[in-house]
Design a protein around this motif. Structure first.
Motif, short mmCIF file in Angstrom:
data_model
loop_
_atom_site.label_atom_id
_atom_site.label_comp_id
_atom_site.label_asym_id
_atom_site.label_seq_id
_atom_site.Cartn_x
_atom_site.Cartn_y
_atom_site.Cartn_z
N GLU A 197 0.84 -1.20 0.00
CA GLU A 197 0.00 0.00 0.00
C GLU A 197 0.88 1.25 0.00
O GLU A 197 0.58 2.24 -0.67
CB GLU A 197 -0.92 -0.01 1.23
CG GLU A 197 -2.07 -1.00 1.15
CD GLU A 197 -3.04 -0.64 0.04
OE1 GLU A 197 -3.61 0.48 0.06
OE2 GLU A 197 -3.22 -1.47 -0.88
N ASP A 200 2.25 1.73 -3.42
CA ASP A 200 1.23 2.27 -4.32
C ASP A 200 1.16 3.79 -4.20
O ASP A 200 1.06 4.51 -5.20
CB ASP A 200 -0.13 1.66 -3.99
CG ASP A 200 -0.30 0.26 -4.52
OD1 ASP A 200 0.55 -0.18 -5.33
OD2 ASP A 200 -1.30 -0.41 -4.14
N ARG A 216 1.15 -0.34 -10.96
CA ARG A 216 0.65 0.18 -9.69
C ARG A 216 -0.37 1.27 -9.96
O ARG A 216 -0.29 1.95 -11.00
CB ARG A 216 1.81 0.73 -8.84
CG ARG A 216 2.72 -0.36 -8.31
CD ARG A 216 3.62 0.16 -7.21
NE ARG A 216 4.51 -0.88 -6.74
CZ ARG A 216 4.18 -1.75 -5.78
NH1 ARG A 216 2.99 -1.68 -5.22
NH2 ARG A 216 5.04 -2.67 -5.39
N PRO A 217 -1.34 1.41 -9.04
CA PRO A 217 -1.43 0.73 -7.74
C PRO A 217 -1.88 -0.72 -7.88
O PRO A 217 -2.76 -1.02 -8.68
CB PRO A 217 -2.49 1.55 -7.00
CG PRO A 217 -3.34 2.13 -8.05
CD PRO A 217 -2.43 2.40 -9.22
N ARG A 219 -3.07 -2.39 -5.21
CA ARG A 219 -4.27 -2.45 -4.35
C ARG A 219 -4.42 -3.81 -3.67
O ARG A 219 -5.45 -4.46 -3.74
CB ARG A 219 -5.53 -2.13 -5.17
CG ARG A 219 -5.55 -0.72 -5.73
CD ARG A 219 -6.91 -0.40 -6.37
NE ARG A 219 -6.98 0.98 -6.81
CZ ARG A 219 -6.64 1.39 -8.03
NH1 ARG A 219 -6.20 0.49 -8.92
NH2 ARG A 219 -6.72 2.67 -8.36
N GLN A 222 -7.16 -3.90 -1.09
CA GLN A 222 -8.47 -4.11 -1.70
C GLN A 222 -8.65 -5.58 -2.08
O GLN A 222 -9.75 -6.13 -1.95
CB GLN A 222 -8.61 -3.22 -2.94
CG GLN A 222 -9.95 -3.31 -3.62
CD GLN A 222 -10.07 -2.32 -4.76
OE1 GLN A 222 -9.48 -1.24 -4.73
NE2 GLN A 222 -10.83 -2.67 -5.78
N ARG A 223 -7.56 -6.20 -2.56
CA ARG A 223 -7.64 -7.63 -2.89
C ARG A 223 -7.92 -8.45 -1.63
O ARG A 223 -8.67 -9.43 -1.67
CB ARG A 223 -6.33 -8.10 -3.52
CG ARG A 223 -6.07 -7.54 -4.90
CD ARG A 223 -4.88 -8.25 -5.54
NE ARG A 223 -4.52 -7.66 -6.82
CZ ARG A 223 -3.62 -8.16 -7.65
NH1 ARG A 223 -2.97 -9.27 -7.30
NH2 ARG A 223 -3.35 -7.56 -8.80
#
Length: 708
Positions: A197, A200, A216-217, A219, A222-223
């Protein structure tokens, strides 16, 4: 309130959810296509693949040296990542870390080859994530320095991306089953996501070389949230244990989903929250994922035409069990306070389901009450004797319709009906919300009023057509007793105004009065010739006649012992009223004229003695009609008095006690006083023209007596 324990505990054959938050039982995530491709591409790669080619022209020698010098700056970064292997108790916040790259200290040695990194990652060694990151930064530095063809940059970037695919699968695999991982390994996985993160955010600060693909990002946070959503779906969609007999598929599904969500979130709060950095919002993430999947399932279910039971069950979960017993359970309430999960269904859908529930429930209650009354009336006409409860004739009708709990001695036929009909409907509605409870209360009151009117009509028909049945009188008493259960239940449970209560219960008052009239009809017929003796003998032996009357009444009273105490007292009050009324009727027959004061005083003494005897007998047998105590003694006083003024005062007083005492009744009494001049009679009678302000009598007496 119907509590969650009803669903979460104690079902036969229902075991607790196996392996709470046991992510090991979740299916292994399939290997991605990119991961398979990474193995092919990396099998041909080495650390030299990510360095300038030895065949580079002399003009590029200086550029290659610069890149080598820059690569030495990764050594310090490696040491930082190595420290991350031992996670401290207090996780740093991402916002506290520097977003820009740190100065690059000298390298202690060369980077591992791609093959070595691939092998390490396949063995789950997450600490090499920092070397993968170093390769990515080295590639960026090489691209920025120039001197390398676009094809070579793209080819080498594919090797880095292949490593990242493998690293991502390893990290998310650990985070998919966080409770199975060793604490150090879980810390490494969390640190990798945190660093990714951070990278990113760093990468968003400037453009890449034109030849490099924007990767990038990435994430990864988020994954990870996506992985949590997958886990929530797997856990909630798992097949529940076989539902106990009598429970629908939807009920079993709701039970499994509710129990799973509650227990899993408790594990997240107790065991995962202390391990995850604050930026992960681990409790919120899991709660939102479980909530979303639960809500999606219910929304899909609500689109179908549901049976009555499942409509109620759906509302019960959405409006009561889910918000109260899951979200606000002791272990979760504080943690979920700021999450704001909301309702499982949109308000419009909830209102529609509530309308369906109310319609279904009222229809069901109406049908069940009609069936209960039908079964009860069949028992009367089939000459079935009522049961006896505590020495009283007993009917279960009111209990079946109103009470929350069945009582002893249920009729065999009535057990085929749904018990506690109205109470059950009211309780179900209140279990959803208090507002739905208030709505159904008004609807059920309308249906109850209709039922009571039907009950009265059925009872009147029974009184009229079934007089020759052997159990005719005991069934009458059972139905009179039944009124008590209706009255007390409605008063205690429904909390309605006095006027509304009177209107609702009016049919029961008529039913009771008709029942009393029927029970006492034969007794009053037996008493009629006895009362006639007073006038036939010109009041010669009033004491003996009254004794005969009282004996007749006394012999009939044991039959009424099967009435409830309050109704037996009320029936005795009816007998008391009848005795006083019939006695006054005999005095008003104008067949006795006494011309001397001595004769009038002697009759007055007889009336007083009879009044005392009637009052004593009736009071002893349960009458509470104290309002009748003055009726005969004050008439005796009017007959005894000789002074016109005194008589007027007594008449005026009498009229205040008995407002329905009319001039006709007064004329009949004064006719006994044969020595009273007509002018004085008119003067005394005019006393009743004075308005005393008294309205209609609370209880009728003289309005029941016709005079000629």
């Amino acid at each position: 309130m119907l509590k969650m324990v009803t669903f979460f505990q104690g079902f036969p054959g229902q075991q607790s959810v196996p392996g709470t938050l046991n992510f090991a039982v979740s299916p292994q995530k399939p290997r991605s296509t990119s991961e398979a491709e990474s193995e092919t591409s990396m099998s041909e790669a080495s650390s030299e693949d990510l360095m300038p080619s030895p065949e580079a022209p002399d003009g590029e020698e200086e550029s290659a040296k610069k890149k080598e010098k820059k690569s030495k700056g990764l050594a310090n970064m490696f040491s930082v990542f190595t420290k991350g292997k031992k996670k401290k108790k207090d996780q740093p916040r991402l916002s506290d870390l520097e977003v820009q790259p740190k100065p690059r200290p000298e390298l202690d040695g060369p980077l591992p080859t791609v093959e070595e990194l691939k092998e390490a990652l396949e063995h789950g060694r997450l600490e090499v994530a920092w070397q993968v990151l170093a390769l990515e930064r080295q590639l960026e530095a090489a691209a920025a320095a120039g001197g390398m063809s676009n094809e070579e940059l793209v080819w080498r970037q594919s090797k880095v991306e292949a490593l990242y695919v493998l690293l991502c699968d390893q990290v998310l695999g650990v985070l998919r089953r966080p409770l199975e991982a060793a604490p150090e390994r879980l810390s490494q996985a969390l640190a990798v996501v945190s660093q990714e993160e951070l990278e990113d955010r760093r990468a968003s600060g400037g453009p890449l070389a034109a030849a490099l693909e924007a990767t990038r990002p990435r994430r990864w946070l988020q994954r990870w949230r996506g992985v949590v959503a997958e886990v929530a779906a797997e856990r909630l969609d798992a097949q529940p244990a076989t539902a106990p007999e009598g429970r629908s598929e939807a009920e079993s599904r709701f039970l499994h989903m509710g129990r799973t969500m509650k227990e899993d979130l408790e594990v997240v709060v107790e065991r995962l929250k202390p391990l995850f950095p604050d930026e992960f919002n681990v409790v919120r993430t899991y709660a939102e994922s479980y909530h979303y999947h639960f809500a999606s399932h219910l929304c899909a279910l609500a689109q179908f035409e549901l049976c009555e039971r499942d409509t109620y069950l759906l509302l019960l979960w959405v409006q009561n069990l889910y918000p109260n017993d899951i979200l606000n359970s002791p272990k979760l309430a504080q943690e979920l306070q700021g999450v704001g999960l909301g309702s499982l269904l949109p308000p419009k859908q909830i209102r529609l389901l509530e309308a369906m529930f109310l319609s279904n429930e009222v229809t069901s209650v109406k049908q069940l009450m009609a069936r209960a009354l039908e079964l009860e009336s069949q028992r009367w006409t089939q000459d079935v004797a009522p049961q006896s409860l505590d020495g009283h004739c007993h009917s279960e009708l009111a209990i079946d319709i109103l009470q929350a709990q069945p009582r002893a001695g249920c009729y065999a036929m009535l057990t085929h009906c749904s018990l506690q009909i109205i109470s059950q409907g009211q309780t179900k509605a209140e279990n959803i919300t208090s507002d739905v409870g208030m709505q159904i209360k008004q609807l059920l009151l309308v249906e109850l009023a209709a039922l009571l009117r039907s009950y009265q009509r059925a009872f009147d028909e029974f009184l009229e057509k079934s007089k020759l049945l052997r159990n005719y009188r005991v069934n009458i008493m059972a139905n009179i007793n039944n009124c008590l259960f209706f009255w007390t239940s409605v008063e205690q449970k429904w909390q309605i105004s006095h006027d509304s209560l009177n209107r609702l219960l009016e049919p029961l008052k008529d039913l009771k009065a008709h029942g009393f009239d029927t029970l006492l009809q034969s007794l009053f017929l037996d008493l009629k010739p006895l009362f006639k003796k007073f006038t036939q003998t010109r009041w010669a032996n009033p004491v003996e006649t009254l004794e005969e009357i009282i004996t007749t009444v006394s012999s009939s009273l044991p039959e009424f012992s099967e009435l409830q105490d309050c109704f037996r007292e009320e029936l005795m009050e009816t007998v008391h009223l009848h005795l006083v009324k019939e006695y006054i009727i005999r005095l008003c027959k104008r067949r006795l004229v006494l011309k001397t004061a001595e004769q009038q005083q002697q009759l007055a003494r007889h009336i007083l003695a009879n009044a005392d005897a009637i009052q004593g007998f009736c009071t002893e047998n349960g009458s509470t009609a104290t309002w009748l105590h003055r009726a005969l003694p004050m008439i005796a006083e009017i007959i005894r008095l000789q002074d016109s003024s005194a008589i007027k005062i007594e008449v005026a007083t009498y009229a205040t006690w008995y407002p329905d005492f009319s001039k006709g009744h007064l004329n009949a009494i004064l006719a006994i006083k044969g020595n009273l001049p007509s002018s004085e009679v008119r003067s005394i009678r005019n006393i009743l023209d004075i308005n005393t302000g008294v309205q209609e009598p609370p209880r009728p007496l003289f309005s029941l007596i016709k005079v000629t």
